[in-house]
Design a protein around this motif. Structure first.
Motif, short mmCIF file in Angstrom:
data_model
loop_
_atom_site.label_atom_id
_atom_site.label_comp_id
_atom_site.label_asym_id
_atom_site.label_seq_id
_atom_site.Cartn_x
_atom_site.Cartn_y
_atom_site.Cartn_z
N ALA A 10 0.70 -1.31 -0.20
CA ALA A 10 -0.08 -0.12 0.09
C ALA A 10 0.77 0.74 -0.28
CB ALA A 10 -1.09 0.00 1.60
N LEU A 11 1.90 1.07 0.96
CA LEU A 11 2.77 2.11 0.29
C LEU A 11 3.99 2.30 -0.63
CD1 LEU A 11 4.38 1.77 3.97
CD2 LEU A 11 2.48 3.41 2.95
N GLN A 12 3.88 1.98 -1.73
CA GLN A 12 4.38 2.03 -3.09
C GLN A 12 4.03 2.85 -4.21
OE1 GLN A 12 7.02 0.12 -3.81
NE2 GLN A 12 6.84 -1.64 -1.79
N SER A 13 4.48 3.72 -4.78
CA SER A 13 4.65 4.26 -5.78
C SER A 13 2.56 4.31 -6.45
CB SER A 13 4.79 4.83 -6.97
OG SER A 13 4.71 6.01 -7.28
N PRO A 14 1.95 4.45 -6.65
CA PRO A 14 0.26 4.03 -6.89
C PRO A 14 0.21 3.58 -8.62
CG PRO A 14 0.02 6.63 -6.08
CD PRO A 14 0.99 5.50 -6.01
N ARG A 53 2.76 2.13 -9.82
CA ARG A 53 3.62 0.81 -9.89
C ARG A 53 3.10 -0.16 -9.24
NH1 ARG A 53 9.54 0.07 -5.55
NH2 ARG A 53 10.14 -2.14 -6.18
N ILE A 54 3.53 -0.93 -10.12
CA ILE A 54 2.67 -2.62 -9.01
C ILE A 54 3.50 -3.68 -8.45
CG2 ILE A 54 2.30 -4.98 -9.95
CD1 ILE A 54 1.65 -4.08 -12.70
N PRO A 55 3.58 -3.35 -6.64
CA PRO A 55 3.81 -4.16 -6.07
C PRO A 55 4.70 -5.51 -6.29
CG PRO A 55 2.02 -3.45 -4.91
CD PRO A 55 2.17 -3.80 -6.94
N ASN A 56 6.12 -5.99 -5.76
CA ASN A 56 6.49 -6.91 -6.37
C ASN A 56 7.90 -7.24 -5.34
OD1 ASN A 56 7.18 -9.61 -7.73
ND2 ASN A 56 8.81 -8.56 -9.19
N GLY A 57 7.13 -8.82 -4.26
CA GLY A 57 7.56 -9.41 -3.38
C GLY A 57 7.59 -8.33 -1.96
N PHE A 58 8.41 -8.57 -0.86
CA PHE A 58 7.66 -8.12 0.67
C PHE A 58 9.30 -7.05 0.14
CE2 PHE A 58 7.95 -7.82 5.35
CZ PHE A 58 7.09 -7.66 5.90
N ALA A 59 9.23 -6.03 0.74
CA ALA A 59 10.45 -5.08 0.33
C ALA A 59 9.53 -3.98 0.97
CB ALA A 59 10.75 -4.99 -0.47
N TRP A 60 10.00 -2.72 2.19
CA TRP A 60 9.52 -1.47 2.62
C TRP A 60 10.78 -0.47 1.35
CZ3 TRP A 60 6.14 -0.37 6.28
CH2 TRP A 60 6.45 0.96 6.62
N PRO A 61 9.26 0.48 0.96
CA PRO A 61 9.89 1.01 -0.04
C PRO A 61 10.31 2.59 0.29
CG PRO A 61 7.48 1.66 0.72
CD PRO A 61 7.85 0.18 1.23
N THR A 62 11.50 2.77 0.04
CA THR A 62 12.33 3.64 0.11
C THR A 62 12.00 4.95 0.13
OG1 THR A 62 12.30 4.28 -2.23
CG2 THR A 62 14.21 2.22 -0.96
N ASP A 63 11.19 5.20 -0.03
CA ASP A 63 9.83 7.31 -0.18
C ASP A 63 8.63 6.46 0.29
OD1 ASP A 63 9.11 9.13 -0.19
OD2 ASP A 63 9.23 9.84 -2.57
N PRO A 64 8.13 6.19 1.35
CA PRO A 64 6.53 5.46 1.72
C PRO A 64 5.46 6.53 1.30
CG PRO A 64 8.10 5.51 3.28
CD PRO A 64 8.90 5.99 2.74
N HIS A 65 4.58 6.10 0.42
CA HIS A 65 3.65 6.56 0.13
C HIS A 65 2.32 6.65 1.15
CE1 HIS A 65 5.34 8.42 -4.01
NE2 HIS A 65 6.32 7.25 -4.08
N TRP A 66 2.38 7.63 2.04
CA TRP A 66 1.16 7.09 3.34
C TRP A 66 0.12 7.91 2.41
CZ3 TRP A 66 1.79 4.32 7.23
CH2 TRP A 66 3.24 4.12 7.28
N GLU A 67 0.33 8.96 1.87
CA GLU A 67 -0.83 9.76 1.13
C GLU A 67 -1.63 9.29 0.35
OE1 GLU A 67 2.54 9.83 -1.53
OE2 GLU A 67 2.66 10.25 0.21
N ASN A 68 -2.12 7.46 0.14
CA ASN A 68 -2.03 6.73 -0.56
C ASN A 68 -3.10 6.45 0.47
OD1 ASN A 68 -0.07 5.98 -2.86
ND2 ASN A 68 0.42 4.61 -2.10
N PHE A 69 -3.42 6.07 1.12
CA PHE A 69 -4.46 5.90 2.53
C PHE A 69 -5.56 6.96 2.27
CE2 PHE A 69 -1.34 3.47 4.41
CZ PHE A 69 -1.56 2.14 4.34
#
Length: 274
Positions: A33-37, A39-55
């Protein structure tokens, strides 16, 4: 029963493993959920630039605020009314010898075996004849009826486990049926009522099919219908979809955490009685 040190250690290790397996999907959804909108999430990795605004975006796009109020309205009627009816019926079937009680109990058991999906279409035409279609009452009334078999069976199981000596003592002291129910039976039934209330809340809050069929206005449906707002142009925006899913699940997780002691207490109470 005496538990040795090895069994204790193995049991704790198993509990930790189960806890991790339970939390892993939620953690994976959070990182997605914190990935760039775009971008397609791939795997289990904490993003370098979390997009909290997605919520925030998911909250607005899914109209979660409006649907939350609609769900609260439905829950505020379905859960208390179901608890009242289930308590009275469960007490009558479990503690009182009423005429035809066995037939009613058999009818409740049969009701547990009927698939919910099999009666959606007949319910639609019946509610249309009542003039409540496309309103929240088209969800409230069927849910109360659909919850009755399980709820009555649940409360009957509790009242059967209460020692009959308590009822006999109340009768000797001159207490009426209502006085016994209010002063003796209901205080003892708090764990069972709490657990049943939690279950009814979760089932009502997560209800999706019935509001989808009975209500045309998306703003009058339940929280589970918020994910339907991501169809079309948002179907490929997976981070927003994961963010909306977490927002939808948040109230149910919070309710369970707050009332987990009552829920576990009711289950343990039943286990001890059994």
């Amino acid at each position: 029963m005496i538990v040795n040190r090895t069994e204790l250690i193995v049991g704790r290790i198993l509990l930790v493993v189960i806890l991790l397996l339970t939390l892993l999907p939620f953690a994976s959804m959070l990182t997605a959920a914190l990935q760039s909108p775009d971008r397609i999430p791939n795997g289990f990795a904490w993003p370098t630039d979390p997009h909290w605004e997605n919520f925030v975006t998911a909250f607005l796009v899914g109209k979660i605020g409006t649907l939350m109020l609609s769900s609260l309205f439905i829950v505020a009627i379905v859960v208390p009314v179901s608890l009242v009816f289930a308590t009275l019926a469960g007490y009558a079937l479990g503690n009182l010898r009423i005429p035809g009680g066995r037939a009613v109990l058999i009818g409740m058991i049969v009701g547990l075996t009927i698939p919910f999906e099999a009666i959606v279409i007949p319910l639609y035409y019946q509610l249309t004849s009542f003039g409540v279609i496309n309103t929240q009452w088209a969800v409230i009334l069927p849910l109360i009826g659909l919850y009755m078999p399980f709820s009555v069976f649940w409360m009957r199981a509790h009242f059967i486990g209460v020692p009959r000596e308590l009822s006999e003592a109340a009768r000797v002291d001159g207490a009426s049926v209502w006085q016994e129910l209010r002063r003796i039976q209901l205080p003892l039934a708090r764990p069972a009522l709490s657990a049943l209330g939690i279950l009814l809340f979760l089932w009502t809050w997560n209800q999706f099919l019935l509001p989808l069929v009975m209500i045309d206005d998306p703003d009058k449906r339940t929280m589970a219908g918020a994910l339907g707002a991501f169809q079309g142009q948002y179907i490929d925006t997976l981070p927003l979809l994961f963010a909306a899913s977490l927002l939808v699940m948040l109230p149910t997780v919070a309710i369970y955490i707050i009332f987990q002691r009552q829920f576990i207490g009711a289950l343990l109470q039943g286990a001890v009685k059994g």
